[in-house]
Design an enzyme around this catalytic site. Structure first.
Site, short mmCIF file in Angstrom:
data_model
loop_
_atom_site.label_atom_id
_atom_site.label_comp_id
_atom_site.label_asym_id
_atom_site.label_seq_id
_atom_site.Cartn_x
_atom_site.Cartn_y
_atom_site.Cartn_z
N ASP A 20 0.05 -5.25 11.54
CA ASP A 20 0.72 -4.90 12.78
C ASP A 20 1.49 -5.90 13.53
OD1 ASP A 20 -0.40 -2.67 12.08
OD2 ASP A 20 -1.74 -2.37 13.40
N LYS A 80 0.74 3.48 10.43
CA LYS A 80 -0.14 4.21 10.72
C LYS A 80 -0.61 4.39 12.27
CE LYS A 80 -2.74 -0.49 11.05
NZ LYS A 80 -3.10 -0.23 12.64
N CYS A 113 -7.72 -3.37 15.76
CA CYS A 113 -7.31 -3.05 14.37
C CYS A 113 -7.78 -4.03 13.14
CB CYS A 113 -5.49 -3.19 14.13
SG CYS A 113 -4.96 -1.88 14.93
#
Length: 196
Positions: A20, A80, A113
């Site tokens: 990310d 996601k 995450c």
């Protein structure tokens, strides 16, 4: 005698996860340029050693694309909306890589995450190496506590240069000089430290 977990890994048994590193996080994450630079080094090393790489993007429609300076434009991105990178598509990709035993984990946010991904991978029996100079959060408190918690859960907390050197094993590796050029310039000093 209790089994020892040494945390060794090789280029043939390791996957690099890049989590990310997207445009909308650029101004929110502490030391974002430094963690992207360390992650980019890890990506260069992985590509030279022909290691598999997984790149995810959290809700890219709202949070933007992966930042170009990572150098991952040519790689597929797994979108996601959950915290963990271990989505069904990523699990499918992992199954397609032969002999995976270890994951090198870089990205954001350490307490969200990165934490969720590491725990899911550990739960699947993989060794997880959290690359501390390539992971951050919006606050140092969240980052440092998350690294401590990850270590308690069985992840290895390490650095990008340590990972590169462990993959090489020594100066006799055929790619040593090429990778030495990448790690010769140390990652910029910052307060991205881990105090256990």
């Amino acid at each position: 005698m209790a089994a020892r977990v040494l945390g060794r890994f090789t280029q043939k048994s390791t996957v690099l996860f890049l989590c990310d590193l997207q445009e909308k996080f650029r101004d929110q994450i502490v030391y974002f340029p430094q963690i992207v630079a360390a992650s980019a080094k890890m990506l260069k090393v992985a590509e030279i050693l022909q290691m598999p790489v997984i790149v995810t993007e959290q809700y890219p429609k709202g949070l933007g694309a992966t930042v170009p300076e990572l150098g991952a434009n040519h790689l597929p991105k797994y979108p996601k909306t959950c915290f963990s990178m271990v989505t069904p598509d990523v699990e499918g990709a992992l199954r397609s890589f032969e002999g995976v035993q270890s994951v090198l984990l870089c990205g954001i946010e350490t307490h969200a995450c990165i934490m969720s991904t590491a725990l899911d991978l550990l739960d699947r029996g993989l060794d997880v190496h959290v690359v501390a100079d390539a992971c951050s959060s919006r606050t140092q408190t969240d980052r440092v506590i998350a690294l401590s918690r990850l270590r308690q859960s069985g992840a290895f907390v390490t650095t990008s240069e340590t990972c590169a050197l462990q993959l090489l094993r020594g100066a006799s590796h055929p790619n040593f000089k090429e990778i030495q050029k990448i790690i010769r310039e140390p990652t910029a000093e910052s307060d991205l430290r881990f105090i256990p």
